[in-house]
Design a protein around this motif. Structure first.
Motif, PDB file in Angstrom:
ATOM      1  N   PRO A 138       0.769  60.243  53.247  1.00 18.72           N
ATOM      2  CA  PRO A 138      -0.521  60.985  52.267  1.00 18.72           C
ATOM      3  C   PRO A 138      -0.249  61.998  52.889  1.00 18.72           C
ATOM      4  CG  PRO A 138      -1.966  58.887  53.368  1.00 18.72           C
ATOM      5  CD  PRO A 138      -0.467  58.871  54.468  1.00 18.72           C
ATOM      6  N   MET A 139       1.219  62.359  53.823  1.00 20.87           N
ATOM      7  CA  MET A 139       1.230  63.950  54.601  1.00 20.87           C
ATOM      8  C   MET A 139       2.721  62.993  54.950  1.00 20.87           C
ATOM      9  SD  MET A 139      -1.087  66.282  56.167  1.00 20.87           S
ATOM     10  CE  MET A 139      -0.188  67.757  56.147  1.00 20.87           C
ATOM     11  N   GLN A 140       3.650  64.066  53.866  1.00 26.77           N
ATOM     12  CA  GLN A 140       5.219  64.035  54.417  1.00 26.77           C
ATOM     13  C   GLN A 140       5.949  64.732  55.634  1.00 26.77           C
ATOM     14  OE1 GLN A 140       4.625  64.897  51.093  1.00 26.77           O
ATOM     15  NE2 GLN A 140       3.310  62.617  51.357  1.00 26.77           N
ATOM     16  N   SER A 141       6.238  63.586  56.894  1.00 24.69           N
ATOM     17  CA  SER A 141       7.009  64.005  57.389  1.00 24.69           C
ATOM     18  C   SER A 141       8.454  63.635  57.838  1.00 24.69           C
ATOM     19  CB  SER A 141       6.680  64.080  58.569  1.00 24.69           C
ATOM     20  OG  SER A 141       6.342  62.874  58.519  1.00 24.69           O
ATOM     21  N   GLU A 142       8.959  64.215  58.677  1.00 27.18           N
ATOM     22  CA  GLU A 142      10.573  63.616  58.764  1.00 27.18           C
ATOM     23  C   GLU A 142      10.672  62.223  59.162  1.00 27.18           C
ATOM     24  OE1 GLU A 142       9.782  68.717  60.267  1.00 27.18           O
ATOM     25  OE2 GLU A 142       8.751  65.862  60.961  1.00 27.18           O
ATOM     26  N   LYS A 143       9.657  61.599  59.843  1.00 22.33           N
ATOM     27  CA  LYS A 143       9.800  61.144  60.365  1.00 22.33           C
ATOM     28  C   LYS A 143       9.292  59.235  58.861  1.00 22.33           C
ATOM     29  CE  LYS A 143       9.638  61.211  64.747  1.00 22.33           C
ATOM     30  NZ  LYS A 143       8.370  60.810  65.638  1.00 22.33           N
ATOM     31  N   THR A 144       8.907  60.346  57.322  1.00 16.00           N
ATOM     32  CA  THR A 144       8.248  59.862  56.061  1.00 16.00           C
ATOM     33  C   THR A 144       9.047  58.865  55.267  1.00 16.00           C
ATOM     34  OG1 THR A 144       5.961  60.878  56.773  1.00 16.00           O
ATOM     35  CG2 THR A 144       6.771  59.111  54.312  1.00 16.00           C
ATOM     36  N   PRO A 145       9.452  57.566  55.125  1.00 10.54           N
ATOM     37  CA  PRO A 145      10.346  56.743  54.510  1.00 10.54           C
ATOM     38  C   PRO A 145      10.847  57.762  53.300  1.00 10.54           C
ATOM     39  CG  PRO A 145       8.658  55.063  55.178  1.00 10.54           C
ATOM     40  CD  PRO A 145       8.533  56.404  55.847  1.00 10.54           C
ATOM     41  N   PHE A 146      12.088  57.561  53.209  1.00 13.63           N
ATOM     42  CA  PHE A 146      12.040  58.442  51.139  1.00 13.63           C
ATOM     43  C   PHE A 146      11.653  57.064  50.096  1.00 13.63           C
ATOM     44  CE2 PHE A 146      14.293  60.891  54.213  1.00 13.63           C
ATOM     45  CZ  PHE A 146      13.928  61.780  54.659  1.00 13.63           C
ATOM     46  N   TYR A 147      11.455  57.621  49.600  1.00 11.73           N
ATOM     47  CA  TYR A 147      11.874  57.403  47.527  1.00 11.73           C
ATOM     48  C   TYR A 147      11.906  57.992  46.106  1.00 11.73           C
ATOM     49  CZ  TYR A 147       9.656  52.276  45.246  1.00 11.73           C
ATOM     50  OH  TYR A 147       9.975  51.860  44.205  1.00 11.73           O
ATOM     51  N   PRO A 148      13.261  58.106  46.343  1.00 12.06           N
ATOM     52  CA  PRO A 148      13.432  59.542  44.856  1.00 12.06           C
ATOM     53  C   PRO A 148      13.139  58.586  44.068  1.00 12.06           C
ATOM     54  CG  PRO A 148      15.083  58.060  46.113  1.00 12.06           C
ATOM     55  CD  PRO A 148      14.277  57.553  47.195  1.00 12.06           C
ATOM     56  N   ARG A 149      12.713  59.567  43.086  1.00 19.50           N
ATOM     57  CA  ARG A 149      12.536  59.073  41.971  1.00 19.50           C
ATOM     58  C   ARG A 149      13.001  59.189  40.436  1.00 19.50           C
ATOM     59  NH1 ARG A 149       8.286  55.280  40.450  1.00 19.50           N
ATOM     60  NH2 ARG A 149       6.944  56.549  39.536  1.00 19.50           N
ATOM     61  N   SER A 150      13.954  60.090  40.850  1.00 17.55           N
ATOM     62  CA  SER A 150      14.280  61.108  40.074  1.00 17.55           C
ATOM     63  C   SER A 150      16.046  60.936  39.970  1.00 17.55           C
ATOM     64  CB  SER A 150      14.640  62.808  39.297  1.00 17.55           C
ATOM     65  OG  SER A 150      14.735  62.939  40.571  1.00 17.55           O
ATOM     66  N   PRO A 151      17.016  60.948  39.564  1.00 16.03           N
ATOM     67  CA  PRO A 151      18.529  61.162  39.662  1.00 16.03           C
ATOM     68  C   PRO A 151      18.818  62.270  40.939  1.00 16.03           C
ATOM     69  CG  PRO A 151      18.802  60.578  37.836  1.00 16.03           C
ATOM     70  CD  PRO A 151      17.282  60.904  37.734  1.00 16.03           C
ATOM     71  N   TYR A 152      17.778  63.679  40.412  1.00 18.88           N
ATOM     72  CA  TYR A 152      18.459  65.096  41.572  1.00 18.88           C
ATOM     73  C   TYR A 152      17.936  64.580  42.859  1.00 18.88           C
ATOM     74  CZ  TYR A 152      16.541  69.324  43.833  1.00 18.88           C
ATOM     75  OH  TYR A 152      15.882  70.050  44.525  1.00 18.88           O
TER      76      TYR A 152
END
Length: 327
Positions: A138-152
């Motif tokens: 729900p809140m993203q910190s330095e330890k939150t896993p990434f899940y990118p949704r755009s080429p950017y």
């Protein structure tokens, strides 16, 4: 002797405010500018802040290692801030290879130039909350896993991890700021906040009758760019390099942001906003909300400019600009 800073993306929103901030602290500021047919107008943000004559400009390109290496050798910087990128999310689907070459591989080129020519320089990489994408917490910190949704976002994730890699492999003082959305009157008009405030100004002045938007229920954690460039500088003043989330910890919908902007101009947003499916993204990021506890604790950083104050400042600036252009 004053410290020397080298800033890529110096003519962008963050580059302009960071340059102003560093000049106020007595730095000698050098900027990297990509050769463009628009020479003479690309520094309009620096001129808007009244600092265009105070920043030393160097021709270089993130996609060209030789130009970056030459610039780093000439400047011999104490600090390097990599703010340059193809940073418009919507364009990254239309120009994915360019986005990868500049926003991803370009970071490696800057790091290589530093490693070879100025290994003692401290490096800041502009990472992005877009890397979280399809949020895993729900809140993203330095330890939150990434899940990118755009080429950017994918490109930014590469830039983030290559910075960590150079820090751990070569001992560089290299830090990343995972910055959540930050806006100002200097924000590009293609970004939703400036699209809204420019639209409000145009409607108020009778230059437009409607404002067409996409997903107005998307939620973002919006802060002011002035606050966020201060966080960049604080990261490079620390003894040890690290990564920090920079965010307000408050999430707001585009809908509510529209309400604030139109209300400031004395207008009812519901009478003018038109939802246009053409502006929906292929893969939408619905919510971003940052946890900046680490930055607040270790950097002593906190935001000072609230959302309403920022949006009103942007509306006023766009009203002034459109009036001047129409005169």
């Amino acid at each position: 002797m004053s410290k020397r800073a080298l800033v890529t993306g110096v003519t962008g929103q963050d580059g302009a405010y960071l340059s102003q901030f560093l000049l106020d602290k007595g730095y000698e500021v050098h900027g990297v500018v990509r050769r463009s047919s628009h020479r003479g107008v690309e520094d309009h943000r620096l001129r808007w802040l009244g600092i265009n004559g105070k920043v030393h400009m160097h021709d270089a390109d993130l996609a060209d290692l030789s130009s970056l290496l030459r610039t780093v050798q000439e400047v011999a910087p104490d600090e390097v801030y990599n703010l340059a990128a193809q940073s418009y999310v919507a364009s990254s689907w239309r120009q994915p290879v360019l986005t990868a070459n500049v926003t991803a591989v370009g970071v490696t080129n800057v790091l290589e130039a530093i490693r070879l020519a100025a290994p003692a320089a401290r490096f800041y990489q502009a990472s992005s909350s877009e890397m979280y994408g399809l949020i895993q917490e729900p809140m993203q910190s330095e330890k939150t896993p990434f899940y990118p949704r755009s080429p950017y976002a994918v490109a930014k994730l590469y830039g983030h991890w290559i910075t960590v890699n150079y820090r751990e492999s070569f001992g560089l003082h290299a830090s990343s700021g995972i910055l959540f959305n930050h806006e100002s009157p200097l924000r590009g008009v293609e970004f939703v906040t400036r699209k809204v405030t420019t639209g409000v100004a145009a409607i108020k002045l009778g230059q437009a009758k409607e404002l067409r938007l996409g997903n107005i229920d998307a939620k973002r954690d919006w802060g002011h760019a002035k606050d966020y460039v201060r966080a960049m500088w604080l990261m490079l003043q620390q003894e040890k390099p690290d990564d920090y989330v920079v965010a307000t910890g408050v999430t707001t919908t585009v809908r509510e942001m529209c309400h604030i902007a139109f209300e400031h101009a004395g207008l009812d947003w519901e009478k003018f906003v038109v939802i246009d499916p053409a502006f929906y993204r292929p893969a939408e990021v619905d919510v971003l909300l940052g946890d900046s506890s680490k930055a607040r604790q270790f950097l002593g950083w906190k935001p000072e400019i609230g959302l309403r104050e920022m949006i009103c400042e942007m509306v006023d600036a766009d009203l002034e600009r459109l009036r001047r252009e129409a005169a």
